[in-house]
Scaffold this motif. Structure first.
Motif, PDB file in Angstrom:
ATOM      1  N   SER A  39      -4.504  -1.532   5.550  1.00 57.30           N
ATOM      2  CA  SER A  39      -4.426  -1.221   6.978  1.00 57.30           C
ATOM      3  C   SER A  39      -4.687   0.248   7.280  1.00 57.30           C
ATOM      4  CB  SER A  39      -3.040  -1.608   7.512  1.00 57.30           C
ATOM      5  OG  SER A  39      -2.025  -0.888   6.831  1.00 57.30           O
ATOM      6  N   VAL A  40      -4.852   1.049   6.219  1.00 62.93           N
ATOM      7  CA  VAL A  40      -5.041   2.489   6.395  1.00 62.93           C
ATOM      8  C   VAL A  40      -6.488   2.854   6.065  1.00 62.93           C
ATOM      9  CG1 VAL A  40      -4.350   4.788   5.623  1.00 62.93           C
ATOM     10  CG2 VAL A  40      -2.637   2.956   5.837  1.00 62.93           C
ATOM     11  N   PRO A  41      -7.251   3.432   7.019  1.00 61.72           N
ATOM     12  CA  PRO A  41      -8.633   3.839   6.733  1.00 61.72           C
ATOM     13  C   PRO A  41      -8.670   4.933   5.667  1.00 61.72           C
ATOM     14  CG  PRO A  41      -8.220   3.773   9.105  1.00 61.72           C
ATOM     15  CD  PRO A  41      -6.893   3.650   8.430  1.00 61.72           C
ATOM     16  N   LEU A  42      -9.741   4.919   4.862  1.00 62.17           N
ATOM     17  CA  LEU A  42      -9.877   5.905   3.798  1.00 62.17           C
ATOM     18  C   LEU A  42     -10.333   7.268   4.311  1.00 62.17           C
ATOM     19  CD1 LEU A  42     -11.541   3.668   1.061  1.00 62.17           C
ATOM     20  CD2 LEU A  42      -9.208   4.563   1.054  1.00 62.17           C
ATOM     21  N   ASP A  43     -10.943   7.313   5.467  1.00 61.48           N
ATOM     22  CA  ASP A  43     -11.425   8.583   6.008  1.00 61.48           C
ATOM     23  C   ASP A  43     -10.262   9.553   6.240  1.00 61.48           C
ATOM     24  OD1 ASP A  43     -13.968   7.594   5.991  1.00 61.48           O
ATOM     25  OD2 ASP A  43     -14.002   7.074   8.128  1.00 61.48           O
ATOM     26  N   GLY A  44     -10.396  10.741   5.693  1.00 58.82           N
ATOM     27  CA  GLY A  44      -9.426  11.787   5.968  1.00 58.82           C
ATOM     28  C   GLY A  44      -8.176  11.756   5.129  1.00 58.82           C
ATOM     29  N   ILE A  45      -8.071  10.851   4.139  1.00 58.59           N
ATOM     30  CA  ILE A  45      -6.889  10.835   3.270  1.00 58.59           C
ATOM     31  C   ILE A  45      -7.315  11.167   1.853  1.00 58.59           C
ATOM     32  CG2 ILE A  45      -5.668   9.170   4.715  1.00 58.59           C
ATOM     33  CD1 ILE A  45      -6.321   7.044   2.647  1.00 58.59           C
ATOM     34  N   ALA A  46      -6.416  11.802   1.105  1.00 54.82           N
ATOM     35  CA  ALA A  46      -6.745  12.256  -0.248  1.00 54.82           C
ATOM     36  C   ALA A  46      -6.719  11.120  -1.254  1.00 54.82           C
ATOM     37  CB  ALA A  46      -5.780  13.361  -0.669  1.00 54.82           C
ATOM     38  N   ARG A  47      -5.799  10.208  -1.105  1.00 52.41           N
ATOM     39  CA  ARG A  47      -5.693   9.110  -2.063  1.00 52.41           C
ATOM     40  C   ARG A  47      -4.958   7.933  -1.418  1.00 52.41           C
ATOM     41  NH1 ARG A  47      -1.263  11.545  -6.377  1.00 52.41           N
ATOM     42  NH2 ARG A  47       0.342  12.107  -4.855  1.00 52.41           N
ATOM     43  N   ARG A  48      -5.183   6.760  -1.996  1.00 52.79           N
ATOM     44  CA  ARG A  48      -4.579   5.537  -1.477  1.00 52.79           C
ATOM     45  C   ARG A  48      -4.451   4.553  -2.623  1.00 52.79           C
ATOM     46  NH1 ARG A  48      -1.054   3.919   2.340  1.00 52.79           N
ATOM     47  NH2 ARG A  48      -1.438   1.767   2.959  1.00 52.79           N
ATOM     48  N   PHE A  49      -3.327   3.818  -2.645  1.00 53.03           N
ATOM     49  CA  PHE A  49      -3.059   2.875  -3.726  1.00 53.03           C
ATOM     50  C   PHE A  49      -2.678   1.510  -3.143  1.00 53.03           C
ATOM     51  CE2 PHE A  49      -1.771   7.133  -4.941  1.00 53.03           C
ATOM     52  CZ  PHE A  49      -2.445   7.330  -6.146  1.00 53.03           C
ATOM     53  N   LEU A  50      -3.103   0.455  -3.834  1.00 47.88           N
ATOM     54  CA  LEU A  50      -2.676  -0.911  -3.519  1.00 47.88           C
ATOM     55  C   LEU A  50      -2.082  -1.539  -4.773  1.00 47.88           C
ATOM     56  CD1 LEU A  50      -5.641  -2.389  -1.403  1.00 47.88           C
ATOM     57  CD2 LEU A  50      -3.598  -1.181  -0.594  1.00 47.88           C
ATOM     58  N   ARG A  51      -1.107  -2.406  -4.576  1.00 42.86           N
ATOM     59  CA  ARG A  51      -0.548  -3.134  -5.717  1.00 42.86           C
ATOM     60  C   ARG A  51      -0.128  -4.538  -5.285  1.00 42.86           C
ATOM     61  NH1 ARG A  51       5.378  -0.275  -6.848  1.00 42.86           N
ATOM     62  NH2 ARG A  51       6.483  -1.156  -5.031  1.00 42.86           N
ATOM     63  N   LEU A  52      -0.056  -5.431  -6.270  1.00 38.62           N
ATOM     64  CA  LEU A  52       0.412  -6.795  -6.058  1.00 38.62           C
ATOM     65  C   LEU A  52       1.734  -6.981  -6.766  1.00 38.62           C
ATOM     66  CD1 LEU A  52       0.032  -9.828  -5.273  1.00 38.62           C
ATOM     67  CD2 LEU A  52      -1.145 -10.105  -7.468  1.00 38.62           C
ATOM     68  N   ARG A  53       2.709  -7.520  -6.042  1.00 34.45           N
ATOM     69  CA  ARG A  53       4.007  -7.855  -6.632  1.00 34.45           C
ATOM     70  C   ARG A  53       4.214  -9.370  -6.491  1.00 34.45           C
ATOM     71  NH1 ARG A  53       8.760  -3.649  -5.568  1.00 34.45           N
ATOM     72  NH2 ARG A  53       9.215  -4.440  -7.652  1.00 34.45           N
ATOM     73  N   GLY A  95       0.816  -1.195   0.000  1.00 31.82           N
ATOM     74  CA  GLY A  95       0.000   0.000   0.000  1.00 31.82           C
ATOM     75  C   GLY A  95       0.854   1.252   0.000  1.00 31.82           C
ATOM     76  N   SER A  96       0.299   2.336  -0.600  1.00 29.93           N
ATOM     77  CA  SER A  96       1.026   3.594  -0.654  1.00 29.93           C
ATOM     78  C   SER A  96       0.043   4.750  -0.727  1.00 29.93           C
ATOM     79  CB  SER A  96       1.948   3.625  -1.886  1.00 29.93           C
ATOM     80  OG  SER A  96       2.578   4.881  -2.030  1.00 29.93           O
ATOM     81  N   GLY A  97       0.482   5.887  -0.246  1.00 35.15           N
ATOM     82  CA  GLY A  97      -0.339   7.091  -0.346  1.00 35.15           C
ATOM     83  C   GLY A  97       0.162   8.064  -1.378  1.00 35.15           C
ATOM     84  N   ASP A  98       1.397   7.806  -1.915  1.00 35.46           N
ATOM     85  CA  ASP A  98       1.975   8.762  -2.862  1.00 35.46           C
ATOM     86  C   ASP A  98       2.697   8.103  -4.037  1.00 35.46           C
ATOM     87  OD1 ASP A  98       4.175   7.694  -1.638  1.00 35.46           O
ATOM     88  OD2 ASP A  98       4.788   9.532  -0.616  1.00 35.46           O
ATOM     89  N   LEU A  99       2.639   6.783  -4.155  1.00 35.73           N
ATOM     90  CA  LEU A  99       3.270   6.017  -5.237  1.00 35.73           C
ATOM     91  C   LEU A  99       4.794   6.029  -5.181  1.00 35.73           C
ATOM     92  CD1 LEU A  99       1.030   6.909  -8.343  1.00 35.73           C
ATOM     93  CD2 LEU A  99       0.964   4.842  -6.946  1.00 35.73           C
ATOM     94  N   SER A 100       5.367   6.591  -4.129  1.00 38.83           N
ATOM     95  CA  SER A 100       6.825   6.600  -4.005  1.00 38.83           C
ATOM     96  C   SER A 100       7.302   5.679  -2.889  1.00 38.83           C
ATOM     97  CB  SER A 100       7.341   8.027  -3.778  1.00 38.83           C
ATOM     98  OG  SER A 100       6.842   8.550  -2.549  1.00 38.83           O
ATOM     99  N   GLU A 101       6.568   5.638  -1.796  1.00 29.35           N
ATOM    100  CA  GLU A 101       6.917   4.749  -0.688  1.00 29.35           C
ATOM    101  C   GLU A 101       5.807   3.719  -0.519  1.00 29.35           C
ATOM    102  OE1 GLU A 101       7.784   6.805   2.871  1.00 29.35           O
ATOM    103  OE2 GLU A 101       9.363   8.057   1.992  1.00 29.35           O
ATOM    104  N   TRP A 102       6.211   2.453  -0.513  1.00 34.46           N
ATOM    105  CA  TRP A 102       5.244   1.356  -0.421  1.00 34.46           C
ATOM    106  C   TRP A 102       5.499   0.560   0.848  1.00 34.46           C
ATOM    107  CZ3 TRP A 102       1.298   0.653  -3.932  1.00 34.46           C
ATOM    108  CH2 TRP A 102       1.372   1.406  -5.099  1.00 34.46           C
ATOM    109  N   THR A 103       4.429   0.116   1.481  1.00 38.67           N
ATOM    110  CA  THR A 103       4.500  -0.675   2.703  1.00 38.67           C
ATOM    111  C   THR A 103       3.883  -2.043   2.463  1.00 38.67           C
ATOM    112  OG1 THR A 103       4.318   1.301   4.084  1.00 38.67           O
ATOM    113  CG2 THR A 103       3.837  -0.811   5.138  1.00 38.67           C
ATOM    114  N   ASP A 104       4.579  -3.106   2.886  1.00 45.30           N
ATOM    115  CA  ASP A 104       4.039  -4.450   2.746  1.00 45.30           C
ATOM    116  C   ASP A 104       2.842  -4.634   3.680  1.00 45.30           C
ATOM    117  OD1 ASP A 104       6.096  -4.884   1.003  1.00 45.30           O
ATOM    118  OD2 ASP A 104       7.219  -6.247   2.304  1.00 45.30           O
TER     119      ASP A 104
END
Length: 214
Positions: free
Chosen positions: A195-209, A167-176
């Motif tokens: 693991s991060v609630p959507l309330d109060g955040i501008a954007r959120r990304f998930l990816r599979l590696r 998961g990431s909030g800015d596409l630069s730093e990703w957390t497992d």
């Protein structure tokens, strides 16, 4: 001489069988590394008509004859048979053979190749259970539920694979957020919740590696 001698190759081994010779006192088995070459006795006084020759070099050809024993010693040898021990194909190698007629990851069969041009490389197609030679829609789905993003995708039962959802909030730093490998890999759909609630955040990304061990 013993008849119907058969040699079946496996991983670093050759399994041999032959028909019994009436009245024999046992059998002697001989091996050579060239057809008709110098033979080494590898087993004698065998009381069964089967033998497993182990500890062999994969990729080398071995030649065998067997003879029956009586009071005077070994009788005439059988017809020569041969076999080449080989490493069994891994799951992804067998998959490559089914689609590309070759087990090696070269050309269209390379892990990072995309022969059908659908944007999914072969390794991802393999890990998600989709066909690499026919363009297909994404096998994963991103959804919202319980106030978080969720990623759903199919998983296959290959212990050599490692699945990681990040998961990431800015596409630069990703957390497992979740990983699966080894015996954890069971065929079927998987849903991973962020693991991060959507309330109060501008954007959120998930990816599979996906990666695979040698």
């Amino acid at each position: 001489a013993p008849a119907n001698v058969a040699a079946s190759a496996g991983k670093a081994r050759v399994d041999l069988t032959w028909s019994p010779v009436p009245g024999s006192n046992g059998y002697v088995l001989m091996r050579a590394t060239a057809s008709g070459g110098d033979r080494q006795t590898i087993a004698t006084n065998l009381t069964t008509t089967a033998y497993a020759d182990t500890g062999l070099a994969n990729g080398s050809v071995y030649y065998y004859v067997v003879a029956a024993l009586d009071a005077a010693g070994p009788g005439p040898v059988s017809e020569e048979v041969s076999a080449t021990p080989v490493l069994p194909l891994s799951l992804i190698e067998a998959w490559r053979v089914s689609y590309f007629d070759a087990p090696d990851g070269l050309d269209d069969g390379a892990d990072l190749a995309d022969p059908d041009g659908d944007g999914f490389v072969n390794l991802l197609e393999y890990a998600l259970g989709t066909a690499p030679t026919a363009a297909s829609a994404p096998a994963y789905q991103l959804s919202r539920g319980d106030g978080v993003l969720k990623l759903t995708f199919p998983r296959i039962a290959d212990p050599a694979l490692t699945y990681v959802v990040q998961g990431s909030g800015d596409l630069s730093e990703w957390t497992d957020l979740w990983t699966s490998s080894g015996n954890e890999n069971i065929t079927g759909p998987v849903t991973v919740a962020d693991s991060v609630p959507l309330d109060g955040i501008a954007r959120r990304f998930l990816r599979l590696r996906v990666s695979i061990s040698p």
